[in-house]
Design an enzyme around this catalytic site. Structure first.
Site, PDB file in Angstrom:
ATOM      1  N   SER A  11       0.840  -1.199   0.000  1.00  0.00           N
ATOM      2  CA  SER A  11       0.000   0.000   0.000  1.00  0.00           C
ATOM      3  C   SER A  11       0.873   1.245   0.000  1.00  0.00           C
ATOM      4  O   SER A  11       2.083   1.177   0.246  1.00  0.00           O
ATOM      5  CB  SER A  11      -0.926  -0.008   1.227  1.00  0.00           C
ATOM      6  OG  SER A  11      -0.184  -0.188   2.428  1.00  0.00           O
ATOM      7  N   GLU A  13       1.042   5.616   1.057  1.00  0.00           N
ATOM      8  CA  GLU A  13       0.492   6.741   1.816  1.00  0.00           C
ATOM      9  C   GLU A  13       0.637   8.037   1.033  1.00  0.00           C
ATOM     10  O   GLU A  13       1.682   8.300   0.431  1.00  0.00           O
ATOM     11  CB  GLU A  13       1.204   6.881   3.165  1.00  0.00           C
ATOM     12  CG  GLU A  13       0.658   8.044   3.992  1.00  0.00           C
ATOM     13  CD  GLU A  13       1.357   8.188   5.331  1.00  0.00           C
ATOM     14  OE1 GLU A  13       1.121   7.308   6.184  1.00  0.00           O
ATOM     15  OE2 GLU A  13       2.133   9.136   5.503  1.00  0.00           O
ATOM     16  N   THR A  44      -3.291  11.035   4.817  1.00  0.00           N
ATOM     17  CA  THR A  44      -3.016  11.561   6.160  1.00  0.00           C
ATOM     18  C   THR A  44      -3.994  12.663   6.549  1.00  0.00           C
ATOM     19  O   THR A  44      -4.727  13.211   5.724  1.00  0.00           O
ATOM     20  CB  THR A  44      -1.576  12.088   6.266  1.00  0.00           C
ATOM     21  OG1 THR A  44      -1.423  13.205   5.385  1.00  0.00           O
ATOM     22  CG2 THR A  44      -0.571  11.011   5.909  1.00  0.00           C
ATOM     23  N   TYR A  45      -3.953  12.978   7.837  1.00  0.00           N
ATOM     24  CA  TYR A  45      -4.922  13.883   8.466  1.00  0.00           C
ATOM     25  C   TYR A  45      -4.145  14.715   9.467  1.00  0.00           C
ATOM     26  O   TYR A  45      -3.526  14.166  10.382  1.00  0.00           O
ATOM     27  CB  TYR A  45      -5.968  13.006   9.159  1.00  0.00           C
ATOM     28  CG  TYR A  45      -7.167  13.673   9.765  1.00  0.00           C
ATOM     29  CD1 TYR A  45      -8.261  14.021   8.985  1.00  0.00           C
ATOM     30  CD2 TYR A  45      -7.238  13.882  11.141  1.00  0.00           C
ATOM     31  CE1 TYR A  45      -9.401  14.574   9.553  1.00  0.00           C
ATOM     32  CE2 TYR A  45      -8.367  14.436  11.718  1.00  0.00           C
ATOM     33  CZ  TYR A  45      -9.452  14.779  10.922  1.00  0.00           C
ATOM     34  OH  TYR A  45     -10.585  15.315  11.481  1.00  0.00           O
ATOM     35  N   HIS A  72      -6.762   8.450   7.122  1.00  0.00           N
ATOM     36  CA  HIS A  72      -6.298   8.561   8.491  1.00  0.00           C
ATOM     37  C   HIS A  72      -7.346   9.340   9.296  1.00  0.00           C
ATOM     38  O   HIS A  72      -7.986  10.253   8.772  1.00  0.00           O
ATOM     39  CB  HIS A  72      -4.981   9.337   8.572  1.00  0.00           C
ATOM     40  CG  HIS A  72      -3.805   8.586   8.032  1.00  0.00           C
ATOM     41  ND1 HIS A  72      -2.534   8.748   8.534  1.00  0.00           N
ATOM     42  CD2 HIS A  72      -3.695   7.675   7.029  1.00  0.00           C
ATOM     43  CE1 HIS A  72      -1.689   7.974   7.866  1.00  0.00           C
ATOM     44  NE2 HIS A  72      -2.373   7.328   6.941  1.00  0.00           N
ATOM     45  N   GLY A 103      -2.816  11.104  17.024  1.00  0.00           N
ATOM     46  CA  GLY A 103      -2.542  12.373  16.370  1.00  0.00           C
ATOM     47  C   GLY A 103      -1.698  13.276  17.246  1.00  0.00           C
ATOM     48  O   GLY A 103      -1.515  13.045  18.446  1.00  0.00           O
ATOM     49  N   ASP A 104      -1.155  14.318  16.633  1.00  0.00           N
ATOM     50  CA  ASP A 104      -0.335  15.305  17.334  1.00  0.00           C
ATOM     51  C   ASP A 104      -1.199  16.478  17.755  1.00  0.00           C
ATOM     52  O   ASP A 104      -2.171  16.831  17.079  1.00  0.00           O
ATOM     53  CB  ASP A 104       0.787  15.802  16.430  1.00  0.00           C
ATOM     54  CG  ASP A 104       1.725  14.676  16.003  1.00  0.00           C
ATOM     55  OD1 ASP A 104       2.016  13.818  16.861  1.00  0.00           O
ATOM     56  OD2 ASP A 104       2.132  14.657  14.839  1.00  0.00           O
ATOM     57  N   ALA A 120      -5.268   6.598  21.093  1.00  0.00           N
ATOM     58  CA  ALA A 120      -5.748   5.869  19.917  1.00  0.00           C
ATOM     59  C   ALA A 120      -6.625   4.682  20.302  1.00  0.00           C
ATOM     60  O   ALA A 120      -7.571   4.358  19.584  1.00  0.00           O
ATOM     61  CB  ALA A 120      -4.560   5.395  19.081  1.00  0.00           C
ATOM     62  N   LYS A 162      -4.279  -0.878  22.021  1.00  0.00           N
ATOM     63  CA  LYS A 162      -4.941  -0.620  20.742  1.00  0.00           C
ATOM     64  C   LYS A 162      -5.418  -1.927  20.103  1.00  0.00           C
ATOM     65  O   LYS A 162      -6.504  -1.975  19.510  1.00  0.00           O
ATOM     66  CB  LYS A 162      -3.989   0.121  19.799  1.00  0.00           C
ATOM     67  CG  LYS A 162      -3.688   1.545  20.233  1.00  0.00           C
ATOM     68  CD  LYS A 162      -2.902   2.328  19.206  1.00  0.00           C
ATOM     69  CE  LYS A 162      -1.444   1.968  19.177  1.00  0.00           C
ATOM     70  NZ  LYS A 162      -0.647   2.913  18.341  1.00  0.00           N
ATOM     71  N   GLN A 173       5.931   2.971  12.020  1.00  0.00           N
ATOM     72  CA  GLN A 173       6.765   4.115  11.662  1.00  0.00           C
ATOM     73  C   GLN A 173       7.898   3.583  10.782  1.00  0.00           C
ATOM     74  O   GLN A 173       8.292   2.418  10.893  1.00  0.00           O
ATOM     75  CB  GLN A 173       7.321   4.746  12.939  1.00  0.00           C
ATOM     76  CG  GLN A 173       8.307   5.879  12.745  1.00  0.00           C
ATOM     77  CD  GLN A 173       7.666   7.075  12.080  1.00  0.00           C
ATOM     78  OE1 GLN A 173       7.538   7.086  10.858  1.00  0.00           O
ATOM     79  NE2 GLN A 173       7.258   8.063  12.858  1.00  0.00           N
ATOM     80  N   GLN A 209      16.353  16.760   4.600  1.00  0.00           N
ATOM     81  CA  GLN A 209      14.957  16.704   5.049  1.00  0.00           C
ATOM     82  C   GLN A 209      14.701  15.443   5.870  1.00  0.00           C
ATOM     83  O   GLN A 209      14.028  15.487   6.898  1.00  0.00           O
ATOM     84  CB  GLN A 209      14.017  16.738   3.840  1.00  0.00           C
ATOM     85  CG  GLN A 209      13.971  18.077   3.125  1.00  0.00           C
ATOM     86  CD  GLN A 209      13.054  18.048   1.916  1.00  0.00           C
ATOM     87  OE1 GLN A 209      12.478  17.013   1.575  1.00  0.00           O
ATOM     88  NE2 GLN A 209      12.929  19.184   1.246  1.00  0.00           N
ATOM     89  N   PHE A 213      13.408  15.235   9.832  1.00  0.00           N
ATOM     90  CA  PHE A 213      12.159  14.545  10.131  1.00  0.00           C
ATOM     91  C   PHE A 213      12.407  13.357  11.059  1.00  0.00           C
ATOM     92  O   PHE A 213      11.651  13.118  12.013  1.00  0.00           O
ATOM     93  CB  PHE A 213      11.495  14.096   8.831  1.00  0.00           C
ATOM     94  CG  PHE A 213      10.110  13.554   9.013  1.00  0.00           C
ATOM     95  CD1 PHE A 213       9.127  14.296   9.662  1.00  0.00           C
ATOM     96  CD2 PHE A 213       9.765  12.303   8.535  1.00  0.00           C
ATOM     97  CE1 PHE A 213       7.847  13.812   9.829  1.00  0.00           C
ATOM     98  CE2 PHE A 213       8.485  11.803   8.705  1.00  0.00           C
ATOM     99  CZ  PHE A 213       7.529  12.556   9.357  1.00  0.00           C
ATOM    100  N   HIS A 263       4.215  -0.849   3.449  1.00  0.00           N
ATOM    101  CA  HIS A 263       3.421   0.375   3.294  1.00  0.00           C
ATOM    102  C   HIS A 263       4.403   1.504   3.006  1.00  0.00           C
ATOM    103  O   HIS A 263       5.234   1.842   3.854  1.00  0.00           O
ATOM    104  CB  HIS A 263       2.631   0.658   4.579  1.00  0.00           C
ATOM    105  CG  HIS A 263       1.761   1.877   4.505  1.00  0.00           C
ATOM    106  ND1 HIS A 263       0.581   1.891   3.804  1.00  0.00           N
ATOM    107  CD2 HIS A 263       1.888   3.106   5.066  1.00  0.00           C
ATOM    108  CE1 HIS A 263       0.017   3.092   3.932  1.00  0.00           C
ATOM    109  NE2 HIS A 263       0.794   3.845   4.686  1.00  0.00           N
TER     110      HIS A 263
END
Length: 282
Positions: A11, A13, A44-45, A72, A103-104, A120, A162, A173, A209, A213, A263
């Site tokens: 899949s 993202e 993503t959201y 998401h 989420g953050d 979650a 969860k 991750q 970058q 991250f 993914h």
């Protein structure tokens, strides 16, 4: 393609573009990635739903293209009614897979602005209570452990909650150390966690970058990899070519070791994912 590969889930993202040009770029790259016949695309959201409308726009386009989509959904900063409204919207669209996340916190939000659901597992429980088994619920996993977890043991217990709340499978991750993934799987098995845990894969396109991250999200870039990438300086072609080699080898080892799929975090780019795909013989 062997029998094991046929059973594995692959899949991609996406993130919601901010501009019309970005949306056109996303559409082009999705059409290219769709040729690889992935199981689904996730979308993503943003923190506290900060990209909510852009997420809806992206999801709506994917659904219009009859592409299997897994939005998401993060719960922090949202109330239950808002979340249930979003879930009803997705069900009406025929979407039956979600990525459920804490989420953050939105920038500038204090602890008093968390909303009704702070974890979650609470979101997973709410989805199961209201929609039964309709949704396939993906949750996040952290082979190198969540950066906010006090201990690895605490992080594993959070993950187990969860799963016990009703998660169907998990996406990790990203990481560059296959041993971290396999050790995490061993720890989960000792805790009787049996859901599929799919490795998250981040192609390497821009080292500066990626380093920023990775430092913020707790992903380790092994010293041998960091030094090699640093040595290329601003030579992006060399960074990308070496990145394809390294990530392809990582994917090969993960799949050979029994990972239930891959993914890819595409960053709305198709080229590196396609090259890794070809290197793997998928």
């Amino acid at each position: 393609m062997n029998e094991q590969t046929k059973q594995q889930i692959f899949s991609f993202e996406l993130f919601p573009p901010k501009t019309e040009k970005g949306m056109e770029n996303l559409k082009t790259n999705v059409q290219q990635l769709q040729e690889l016949n992935p199981a689904f695309f996730s979308v993503t959201y943003g923190a506290g739903g900060s990209t909510q409308q852009r997420t809806f726009d992206t999801v709506d386009w994917l659904v219009e293209q009859r592409i299997d989509t897994a939005p998401h959904l993060s719960c922090i900063g949202a109330d239950e009614d808002e979340i249930l409204e979003i879930l009803a919207r997705y069900k009406a669209q025929g979407i039956n897979r979600l990525v459920a996340l804490r989420g953050d916190l939105p920038s500038g939000t204090g602890l008093g602005g968390l909303g009704e659901l702070n974890h979650a597992n609470q979101l997973v429980s709410l989805i199961r209570q209201q929609f039964g088994d309709y949704f396939h619920i993906e949750v996040a996993a952290y082979p190198e452990f969540h950066p906010q977890a006090a201990t690895p043991q605490q992080d594993l217990q959070n993950f187990k909650r969860k799963v016990e709340a009703g998660a169907s499978s998990a996406i990790t991750q990203y990481f560059y150390n296959a041993d971290a993934y396999f050790r995490f799987i061993d720890e989960c098995q000792r805790l009787a966690i049996e859901i599929p845990i799919v490795p998250g894969i981040m192609p390497i396109t821009n080292f500066a970058q990626l380093a920023r991250f990775s430092d913020s999200c707790g992903t380790e870039i092994p010293r041998w990899l960091r030094k090699r990438l640093e040595s290329y300086g601003d030579d992006l072609d060399s960074i990308r070519n070496y990145g394809i080699e390294v990530v392809s080898d990582l994917c090969q080892r993960l799949l050979a070791g029994g990972a239930p799929g891959l993914h890819f975090y595409t960053m709305n780019r198709s080229a590196q994912c396609q090259q890794i795909w070809q290197a793997l013989g998928l």
